[in-house]
Design a protein around this motif. Structure first.
Motif, PDB file in Angstrom:
ATOM      1  N   ASP A   8     -12.912  11.384  -4.005  1.00 16.41           N
ATOM      2  CA  ASP A   8     -12.273  10.291  -2.861  1.00 16.41           C
ATOM      3  C   ASP A   8     -12.357   8.810  -3.221  1.00 16.41           C
ATOM      4  N   ASP A   9     -12.899   8.967  -5.401  1.00 16.92           N
ATOM      5  CA  ASP A   9     -13.135   7.284  -5.710  1.00 16.92           C
ATOM      6  C   ASP A   9     -11.083   6.953  -6.314  1.00 16.92           C
ATOM      7  N   ARG A  10     -10.973   5.602  -5.293  1.00 19.01           N
ATOM      8  CA  ARG A  10      -9.506   4.727  -5.747  1.00 19.01           C
ATOM      9  C   ARG A  10      -9.436   4.463  -6.597  1.00 19.01           C
ATOM     10  N   LYS A  11     -10.378   4.151  -6.796  1.00 15.23           N
ATOM     11  CA  LYS A  11     -10.236   3.651  -8.956  1.00 15.23           C
ATOM     12  C   LYS A  11      -9.604   4.897  -9.627  1.00 15.23           C
ATOM     13  N   VAL A  12      -9.899   5.914  -9.226  1.00 11.63           N
ATOM     14  CA  VAL A  12      -9.159   6.676 -10.530  1.00 11.63           C
ATOM     15  C   VAL A  12      -8.169   7.944  -9.335  1.00 11.63           C
ATOM     16  N   VAL A  13      -8.056   7.751  -8.118  1.00  8.89           N
ATOM     17  CA  VAL A  13      -7.061   8.794  -7.663  1.00  8.89           C
ATOM     18  C   VAL A  13      -6.178   8.058  -6.733  1.00  8.89           C
ATOM     19  N   LEU A  14      -5.521   7.890  -6.588  1.00 10.52           N
ATOM     20  CA  LEU A  14      -3.853   7.812  -5.583  1.00 10.52           C
ATOM     21  C   LEU A  14      -5.032   8.523  -3.487  1.00 10.52           C
ATOM     22  N   PRO A  15      -5.193   6.732  -3.665  1.00  8.55           N
ATOM     23  CA  PRO A  15      -5.575   7.743  -1.700  1.00  8.55           C
ATOM     24  C   PRO A  15      -4.394   7.944  -1.206  1.00  8.55           C
ATOM     25  N   PRO A  16      -4.942   9.412   0.526  1.00 10.92           N
ATOM     26  CA  PRO A  16      -3.661   9.095   0.476  1.00 10.92           C
ATOM     27  C   PRO A  16      -2.156   8.744   1.192  1.00 10.92           C
ATOM     28  N   ARG A  17      -1.417   9.595   1.680  1.00 15.46           N
ATOM     29  CA  ARG A  17      -0.117   8.551   1.823  1.00 15.46           C
ATOM     30  C   ARG A  17      -0.534   8.063   3.578  1.00 15.46           C
ATOM     31  N   GLU A  18      -1.034   8.243   4.495  1.00 15.03           N
ATOM     32  CA  GLU A  18      -1.130   7.907   5.290  1.00 15.03           C
ATOM     33  C   GLU A  18      -1.810   6.775   5.984  1.00 15.03           C
ATOM     34  N   GLU A  19      -2.779   6.620   4.783  1.00 14.69           N
ATOM     35  CA  GLU A  19      -3.665   5.939   4.399  1.00 14.69           C
ATOM     36  C   GLU A  19      -2.931   3.934   5.074  1.00 14.69           C
ATOM     37  N   LEU A  20      -1.769   4.413   3.154  1.00 13.18           N
ATOM     38  CA  LEU A  20      -1.164   3.269   3.166  1.00 13.18           C
ATOM     39  C   LEU A  20      -0.586   2.097   4.443  1.00 13.18           C
ATOM     40  N   HIS A  21      -0.464   2.812   5.051  1.00 10.89           N
ATOM     41  CA  HIS A  21       0.516   2.460   6.485  1.00 10.89           C
ATOM     42  C   HIS A  21      -0.320   1.064   7.771  1.00 10.89           C
ATOM     43  N   THR A  22      -2.054   1.494   6.957  1.00  7.59           N
ATOM     44  CA  THR A  22      -3.129   1.329   7.888  1.00  7.59           C
ATOM     45  C   THR A  22      -4.070  -0.165   7.204  1.00  7.59           C
ATOM     46  N   SER A  23      -4.185  -0.124   5.815  1.00  5.36           N
ATOM     47  CA  SER A  23      -4.882   0.352   5.690  1.00  5.36           C
ATOM     48  C   SER A  23      -4.524  -1.122   3.723  1.00  5.36           C
ATOM     49  N   MET A  24      -5.059  -1.816   4.078  1.00  8.61           N
ATOM     50  CA  MET A  24      -4.438  -2.764   3.041  1.00  8.61           C
ATOM     51  C   MET A  24      -5.576  -2.406   1.349  1.00  8.61           C
ATOM     52  N   GLU A  25      -6.572  -2.108   1.400  1.00 13.08           N
ATOM     53  CA  GLU A  25      -7.181  -1.744   0.551  1.00 13.08           C
ATOM     54  C   GLU A  25      -6.110  -0.232  -0.214  1.00 13.08           C
ATOM     55  N   SER A  26      -6.314   0.372   0.330  1.00 11.69           N
ATOM     56  CA  SER A  26      -5.650   1.521   0.443  1.00 11.69           C
ATOM     57  C   SER A  26      -3.765   0.849  -0.334  1.00 11.69           C
ATOM     58  N   LEU A  27      -3.288  -0.055  -0.075  1.00 10.36           N
ATOM     59  CA  LEU A  27      -2.349  -0.117  -0.217  1.00 10.36           C
ATOM     60  C   LEU A  27      -2.497  -1.162  -1.658  1.00 10.36           C
ATOM     61  N   ILE A  28      -3.405  -1.559  -1.407  1.00 13.37           N
ATOM     62  CA  ILE A  28      -3.426  -2.200  -3.087  1.00 13.37           C
ATOM     63  C   ILE A  28      -3.723  -1.399  -4.428  1.00 13.37           C
ATOM     64  N   HIS A  29      -4.931  -0.646  -3.906  1.00 15.44           N
ATOM     65  CA  HIS A  29      -5.343   0.758  -5.138  1.00 15.44           C
ATOM     66  C   HIS A  29      -3.979   1.757  -5.269  1.00 15.44           C
ATOM     67  N   HIS A  30      -3.146   1.649  -4.494  1.00 19.67           N
ATOM     68  CA  HIS A  30      -2.162   2.317  -4.473  1.00 19.67           C
ATOM     69  C   HIS A  30      -1.488   2.135  -6.172  1.00 19.67           C
ATOM     70  N   PHE A  31      -1.269   0.545  -5.496  1.00 17.07           N
ATOM     71  CA  PHE A  31      -0.102  -0.258  -5.880  1.00 17.07           C
ATOM     72  C   PHE A  31      -0.904  -0.247  -8.005  1.00 17.07           C
ATOM     73  N   LYS A  32      -2.403  -1.136  -7.679  1.00 15.89           N
ATOM     74  CA  LYS A  32      -2.581  -0.820  -8.970  1.00 15.89           C
ATOM     75  C   LYS A  32      -2.432   0.009 -10.110  1.00 15.89           C
ATOM     76  N   ILE A  33      -2.831   1.847  -9.392  1.00 17.21           N
ATOM     77  CA  ILE A  33      -2.474   2.840 -10.040  1.00 17.21           C
ATOM     78  C   ILE A  33      -1.280   3.357 -10.648  1.00 17.21           C
ATOM     79  N   VAL A  34      -0.375   3.102  -9.575  1.00 11.69           N
ATOM     80  CA  VAL A  34       0.733   3.063  -9.187  1.00 11.69           C
ATOM     81  C   VAL A  34       1.469   2.456 -11.011  1.00 11.69           C
ATOM     82  N   THR A  35       1.043   0.899 -10.946  1.00 11.37           N
ATOM     83  CA  THR A  35       1.510   0.220 -11.732  1.00 11.37           C
ATOM     84  C   THR A  35       1.607   0.029 -12.976  1.00 11.37           C
ATOM     85  N   GLU A  36      -0.592   0.057 -13.134  1.00 10.03           N
ATOM     86  CA  GLU A  36      -1.350  -0.095 -14.131  1.00 10.03           C
ATOM     87  C   GLU A  36      -1.799   1.412 -14.299  1.00 10.03           C
TER      88      GLU A  36
END
Lengths: 181, 297
Positions: free
Chosen positions: B193-221
């Protein structure tokens, strides 16, 4: 193990649990022979060259900040946080050696070359170096002195250029406004 | 689980070797028998990863998805069946005069030559060198399982065949041990569950700002890899598969180089064919088990 007796020994570095010995390029053959005969590294596992042209400059791994760190005044700073350590020359050639014993010992002999420099071939020490050296020549244009048939291995015989050089064109056409210089 | 799939893949690779090498020497039925078991492995692969070949299931930090329902019983069935299949192969080939005459004493490679030519894996072991990275430089969980390393001193085509068949047997044992362990681990997370290297689960994106940021950073960069160079070897079915990686501290590698066992194995053809007949070439190249896709990478 003490590596300082290797002919052409320059320096020894430990990183990520691996030992890297920098060897003066002119002495690589004698160093390899010494490593094989005296230090017991029976096997040349891999021979790989890397082109460091443009290392640590803009445009390779995204935007790169100054040597001291990122430039926070520049928008959308991504890429590196700091500049990577400067490399002594353009090409590195690494010899990954292995000693078949318990526990196994691995060491990387590395030498540095400028464009056009020749490196002594190590076929006389390990015959397996034959194809590795040919591949290195094919991909990066590094020639090995004393190799019996320094020809291309993977690419066609009449191929232009060496594909893994950083200045090798990667195809595509220039598009207007794509470059904001 | 990764180890289990690696071993299944080893069996799969050796089956292809055995099937095609025998086919090339005229034993057509071997090919069908080997591909019958190969199909079982492919089914297991399809079940777990959705693909039959070139699967993408391993990820940095764990596995892409949970192990599906029904995998354990089907895999167990395979583990129980495989030793019988191996006995079939041995019966088919070991009393086959043509096979024996065309493989015994053919394509000799001495231990010294094998080492000087950088051979690894089954070829090295068939030349009498007791060397296996799974045992000598363990990665994954190989230190925790019990298996033998088959070694044959003859250095001929027959020895290479024997090494590979024995290895399939050992791999089946490893798969069995992995299964036992995995069945106890049912319900455990399959990825870190280390969000620096692994995408957060999809359902978390709707409720958590941090998950959204982590998702964005991993996908784009992507994530940053420390600056430096490493060489990581593993024991692939064909021998030492090494990966040399240079990083400049960014998310993209500067240089990636694979040390391909087939590339090195093919280099030994010349030495093996010394004093051999032209007709033996096919047996020798088959026994070196070089795959062109691996050779030119």
């Amino acid at each position: 193990m003490n590596y300082t007796a290797l002919p052409g020994f320059v320096e020894q570095k430990e990183s990520f649990g691996e030992t890297t010995i920098t060897i003066d390029a002119a002495h690589i053959r004698t160093a390899c022979a010494y490593a094989r005969e005296e230090l017991g590294f029976e096997m040349l596992v891999d021979l790989v060259a890397t082109d460091y042209l443009g290392w640590g400059s803009k445009g390779v791994s995204g935007y790169i900040a100054t040597a001291s760190g990122r430039d926070i005044n520049f928008p959308s700073t991504q890429g590196l946080q700091t500049l990577p350590a400067v490399k002594p020359k353009r090409f590195s050639v690494s010899y990954h050696l292995l000693a078949l014993r318990q526990p196994p010992v691995r060491v990387r002999l590395q030498c540095w070359l400028d464009d056009g420099d020749e490196l002594p071939s190590v076929i006389s020490v390990w015959p397996t170096a034959d194809w590795h050296e040919r591949e290195t020549y094919d991909m990066l244009g590094i020639t090995f002195d004393g190799h019996p048939h320094m020809r291309r291995l993977l690419m066609e015989d009449d191929w232009d250029g060496h594909p893994l050089r950083k200045d090798y064109p990667i195809g595509g056409e220039p598009v207007r406004f794509s470059d904001a210089e | 689980m990764r180890m289990l799939l690696c071993e299944l893949n080893r069996i799969h690779s050796h089956l292809i070797f055995l099937g095609t090498a025998a086919l090339e020497l005229g034993a057509v039925s071997m090919f069908w028998y080997c591909f019958r078991e190969r199909e079982l492995i492919m089914d297991l692969y399809e079940m777990v990863t959705g693909q039959r070949m070139h699967t993408r299931y391993f990820q940095i930090g764990g596995l892409a998805e949970d192990i599906p329902e029904g995998f354990y019983p089907q895999c167990r069935e395979f583990v129980e069946w495989m030793p019988h299949a191996l006995n079939d192969y041995r019966t088919l080939l070991d009393r086959n005069k043509i096979w024996l005459e065309r493989t015994k004493g053919v394509g000799l490679l001495s231990a010294d030559d094998a080492i000087a030519l950088g051979q690894t894996g089954p070829i090295l072991r068939a030349s009498g060198v007791d060397w296996d990275l799974r045992r000598d430089q363990p990665y994954l969980a190989y230190a925790n399982v019990d298996f033998q390393v088959p070694v044959y001193p003859e250095g001929d085509v027959y020895a290479r065949y024997r090494v590979r068949v024995d290895e399939m047997r050992e791999s089946t044992r490893i798969v069995d041990q992995c299964l036992r362990r995995l069945e106890r681990l049912k319900g455990q997370p399959w990825i870190t569950d280390d969000r620096k290297v692994v995408l957060p689960p999809r359902e978390e994106l709707h409720t958590s700002m941090e998950s959204l940021i982590h998702h964005f950073k991993i996908v784009t960069e992507g994530f940053r890899v420390p600056e430096g160079e490493v060489y990581v070897p593993i024991e692939s079915p064909r021998g030492e598969q090494g990966c040399y990686l240079v990083s400049d501290g960014g998310p993209k590698p500067w240089r990636v180089h694979f040390r391909a066992p087939s590339f090195v194995a093919l280099e030994a053809t010349a030495t093996c064919t010394h004093d051999a007949l032209v007709a033996d070439l096919i047996a020798i190249v088959g026994s070196l088990d070089a795959v062109m896709g691996d050779t030119d990478r």
